[in-house]
Design an enzyme around this catalytic site. Structure first.
Site, PDB file in Angstrom:
ATOM      1  N   ARG A  85      -0.770  -8.779  13.248  1.00  0.00           N
ATOM      2  CA  ARG A  85      -1.361  -7.754  12.366  1.00  0.00           C
ATOM      3  C   ARG A  85      -2.143  -8.418  11.236  1.00  0.00           C
ATOM      4  O   ARG A  85      -3.183  -7.911  10.804  1.00  0.00           O
ATOM      5  CB  ARG A  85      -0.264  -6.825  11.819  1.00  0.00           C
ATOM      6  CG  ARG A  85       0.265  -5.870  12.896  1.00  0.00           C
ATOM      7  CD  ARG A  85       1.643  -5.328  12.580  1.00  0.00           C
ATOM      8  NE  ARG A  85       1.677  -4.499  11.398  1.00  0.00           N
ATOM      9  CZ  ARG A  85       2.735  -4.386  10.596  1.00  0.00           C
ATOM     10  NH1 ARG A  85       3.854  -5.051  10.852  1.00  0.00           N
ATOM     11  NH2 ARG A  85       2.681  -3.618   9.551  1.00  0.00           N
TER      12      ARG A  85
ATOM     13  N   LYS B 127       0.833  -1.211   0.000  1.00  0.00           N
ATOM     14  CA  LYS B 127       0.000   0.000   0.000  1.00  0.00           C
ATOM     15  C   LYS B 127       0.866   1.259   0.000  1.00  0.00           C
ATOM     16  O   LYS B 127       0.607   2.178  -0.761  1.00  0.00           O
ATOM     17  CB  LYS B 127      -0.932   0.036   1.226  1.00  0.00           C
ATOM     18  CG  LYS B 127      -1.934  -1.095   1.298  1.00  0.00           C
ATOM     19  CD  LYS B 127      -2.933  -0.894   2.434  1.00  0.00           C
ATOM     20  CE  LYS B 127      -2.312  -0.883   3.812  1.00  0.00           C
ATOM     21  NZ  LYS B 127      -1.732  -2.158   4.249  1.00  0.00           N
TER      22      LYS B 127
ATOM     23  N   ARG C 133     -10.040   0.435   9.136  1.00  0.00           N
ATOM     24  CA  ARG C 133      -9.545  -0.894   9.473  1.00  0.00           C
ATOM     25  C   ARG C 133     -10.566  -1.708  10.251  1.00  0.00           C
ATOM     26  O   ARG C 133     -10.304  -2.877  10.543  1.00  0.00           O
ATOM     27  CB  ARG C 133      -8.303  -0.745  10.332  1.00  0.00           C
ATOM     28  CG  ARG C 133      -6.985  -0.852   9.546  1.00  0.00           C
ATOM     29  CD  ARG C 133      -5.910  -0.637  10.553  1.00  0.00           C
ATOM     30  NE  ARG C 133      -4.647  -1.238  10.305  1.00  0.00           N
ATOM     31  CZ  ARG C 133      -3.616  -0.625   9.738  1.00  0.00           C
ATOM     32  NH1 ARG C 133      -3.741   0.571   9.232  1.00  0.00           N
ATOM     33  NH2 ARG C 133      -2.455  -1.227   9.664  1.00  0.00           N
TER      34      ARG C 133
ATOM     35  N   ARG D 181      10.732  -0.896  10.956  1.00  0.00           N
ATOM     36  CA  ARG D 181       9.608  -0.634  11.853  1.00  0.00           C
ATOM     37  C   ARG D 181       9.572  -1.599  13.037  1.00  0.00           C
ATOM     38  O   ARG D 181       9.789  -2.788  12.881  1.00  0.00           O
ATOM     39  CB  ARG D 181       8.294  -0.720  11.069  1.00  0.00           C
ATOM     40  CG  ARG D 181       8.053   0.505  10.227  1.00  0.00           C
ATOM     41  CD  ARG D 181       6.848   0.371   9.353  1.00  0.00           C
ATOM     42  NE  ARG D 181       5.670  -0.136  10.046  1.00  0.00           N
ATOM     43  CZ  ARG D 181       4.446  -0.119   9.519  1.00  0.00           C
ATOM     44  NH1 ARG D 181       4.266   0.394   8.305  1.00  0.00           N
ATOM     45  NH2 ARG D 181       3.426  -0.608  10.170  1.00  0.00           N
TER      46      ARG D 181
ATOM     47  N   ARG E  29      11.857  -5.481   5.271  1.00  0.00           N
ATOM     48  CA  ARG E  29      11.661  -4.130   4.722  1.00  0.00           C
ATOM     49  C   ARG E  29      12.172  -3.030   5.647  1.00  0.00           C
ATOM     50  O   ARG E  29      12.103  -3.132   6.860  1.00  0.00           O
ATOM     51  CB  ARG E  29      10.182  -3.874   4.379  1.00  0.00           C
ATOM     52  CG  ARG E  29       9.378  -3.242   5.484  1.00  0.00           C
ATOM     53  CD  ARG E  29       8.024  -2.745   4.996  1.00  0.00           C
ATOM     54  NE  ARG E  29       7.140  -2.587   6.138  1.00  0.00           N
ATOM     55  CZ  ARG E  29       5.864  -2.262   6.057  1.00  0.00           C
ATOM     56  NH1 ARG E  29       5.285  -2.106   4.884  1.00  0.00           N
ATOM     57  NH2 ARG E  29       5.136  -2.118   7.138  1.00  0.00           N
TER      58      ARG E  29
END
Ligand code: AMP
Length: 222
Positions: free
Chosen positions: A180, A13, A88, A169, A127
């Site tokens: 998540r 996203k 969400r 992160r 990432r």
């Protein structure tokens, strides 16, 4: 044009949002980015949400609604916005539709990007993101001598925190990622279902390269 971008964490996203803001001139409203900035700068909101965020749970619907209601009505968003990471939950989806009705706006397209969990876990554990230019990368793209420097914009330090420009992160650890993903399956898919019933919506596969997915996104928005 107003667009809502939905999908599990790590599906791309943020990367697609960067393309869309560049190519379509939309203002990128990422609730995750807004919350992370609040946490790193230590605002009252940041202190409230820091713990919830590191565990992969969701921040309360009331706080999120207030944040988005305020942001969407700022002057820079008048020419079109891209909502990333919101809604969400079912309550947020209902709240968003109601709020847009109240302020005389609508959603032109809801884009839902999907990918299998294993692809996502693999991507997220490796990432990293540049705090300065926002680029999202694989760890292997970093220079071994300067792992905190961004290979895209060249920044070495983040001017806000004075820490390294590139960061991993806190919530991109395998256990938190699985949580998540569960939250996405249990709550966010239902929120997508609500928007799909009310607004034009397109589902896209997020397993290709960023450019391949961007081409599908562009088709979906035509
Ligand atoms: P993201 O960068 O979108 O993955 O968001 C990171 C974290 O911020 C999430 O795991 C949540 O803890 C929190 N967050 C972001 N957006 C929302 C939202 N719409 N509702 C509740 N929590 C959110």
């Amino acid at each position: 044009m107003n667009v809502v971008l939905m999908g599990p964490p790590g599906v791309g996203k943020g990367t697609q949002a960067r393309y869309l803001t560049r190519d379509q001139g939309l203002v990128h409203i990422s609730t995750g980015d807004m919350l992370r900035l609040a946490v790193t700068t230590g605002t009252p909101l940041g202190r409230k949400v820091a713990k919830v965020m590191t565990t992969g749970e969701l921040v309360s619907d009331d706080l999120m609604m207030e944040l988005v209601r305020e942001r969407i009505q700022q002057p820079d968003a008048a020419g079109g916005w891209l909502l990333d990471g919101f809604p969400r939950t079912e309550a947020q989806a209902e709240g968003l539709a109601e709020m847009l009705g109240q302020i005389g706006q609508t959603i032109d397209t809801v884009l839902i990007i999907m990918a299998p969990n294993e692809v996502i876990i693999d991507r997220l554990t490796s990432r990293v993101t540049c705090r300065v230019c926002g680029k999202i990368m694989h760890r292997k793209e970093l220079s071994p001598d300067r792992p905190g420097a961004c290979p895209a914009c060249g920044a070495e330090k983040d001017p806000v925190t004075d820490g390294p420009a590139v960061f991993h992160r806190d919530d991109d650890k395998e256990r938190t990622i699985r949580r998540r993903l569960d939250v996405f399956a249990q709550q966010t898919l239902a929120a997508a279902g609500i928007l799909e019933k009310r607004f034009r919506s397109v589902r896209i596969q997020g397993t290709g390269t960023p450019d391949e997915v961007a081409a599908e996104v562009a088709d979906a928005l035509e």
